[in-house]
Design a protein around this motif. Sequence first.
Motif, PDB file in Angstrom:
ATOM      1  N   PRO A  74      -3.445  -2.741   0.545  1.00 41.61           N
ATOM      2  CA  PRO A  74      -3.174  -1.965   1.756  1.00 41.61           C
ATOM      3  C   PRO A  74      -3.114  -2.886   2.976  1.00 41.61           C
ATOM      4  O   PRO A  74      -3.941  -2.815   3.878  1.00 41.61           O
ATOM      5  CB  PRO A  74      -4.364  -1.002   1.819  1.00 41.61           C
ATOM      6  N   MET A  80      -0.373   1.326   3.170  1.00 42.18           N
ATOM      7  CA  MET A  80      -1.563   2.181   3.276  1.00 42.18           C
ATOM      8  C   MET A  80      -1.253   3.618   2.863  1.00 42.18           C
ATOM      9  O   MET A  80      -2.151   4.362   2.483  1.00 42.18           O
ATOM     10  CB  MET A  80      -2.145   2.120   4.682  1.00 42.18           C
ATOM     11  N   ALA A  83      -2.633   3.919  -0.592  1.00 38.49           N
ATOM     12  CA  ALA A  83      -3.987   3.360  -0.750  1.00 38.49           C
ATOM     13  C   ALA A  83      -4.702   3.909  -1.979  1.00 38.49           C
ATOM     14  O   ALA A  83      -5.602   3.264  -2.506  1.00 38.49           O
ATOM     15  CB  ALA A  83      -4.811   3.615   0.513  1.00 38.49           C
TER      16      ALA A  83
END
Length: 198
Positions: A74, A80, A83
């Motif tokens: 990430p 992200m 994630a």
Amino acid sequence: MLYEEITASSLIKIDYDGNILLKPEFPGQDYGVNRAGFVIHSAIHKAKHEIACVAHTHTWAGMAVSTLECGLLPNTQTSMRFAHISYHDFGGVVLDLEMQDKLVADLGDNNAMILRNHGLLTVGNTIAEAFNALHRLELSCKTQIAAMSCNSPMIKVPEEVVEKTYQNYQPKTRRPFGVLDWPALLRKLDRIDPSYRD
């Protein structure tokens, strides 16, 4: 057929058991069902009827990240979004129907999965959603490989920031992915090569 030769009208239509329901005729080209593709895609479609599209690729960036013990990092805002991505360990070419339950279990409730030592897989309630996830996952992999190739320490984002960013990408906080970009991408494709509609 090369990928750029495939059109909607050249696709074979099959049922959950792999039986051919519709096979277009193309002179000089006799092709059948890709067994590994059937096993992977049908596993998810059978188990998750709300899924309209399963996308799976073997790109250089996706395959490279699939071989890394760390998996997808990430390390960018885009990555992200994934994630909590799923992982499926490599057990050979996916030809055995007995592998289907493990594929579905490993995907869980996520819309993206890295098939270790293999490639990337995304799913969506629409083709646009699955494509959006795949495009962003591919971009995340390319960015990670580029950053790692610099052989310089990467900035580690605090876990709470990663989690907050991940939550910002979840369905409950935004409109479905692909709603705005998919029509624009189709218009672009129409300008470049409208033959895909055949």
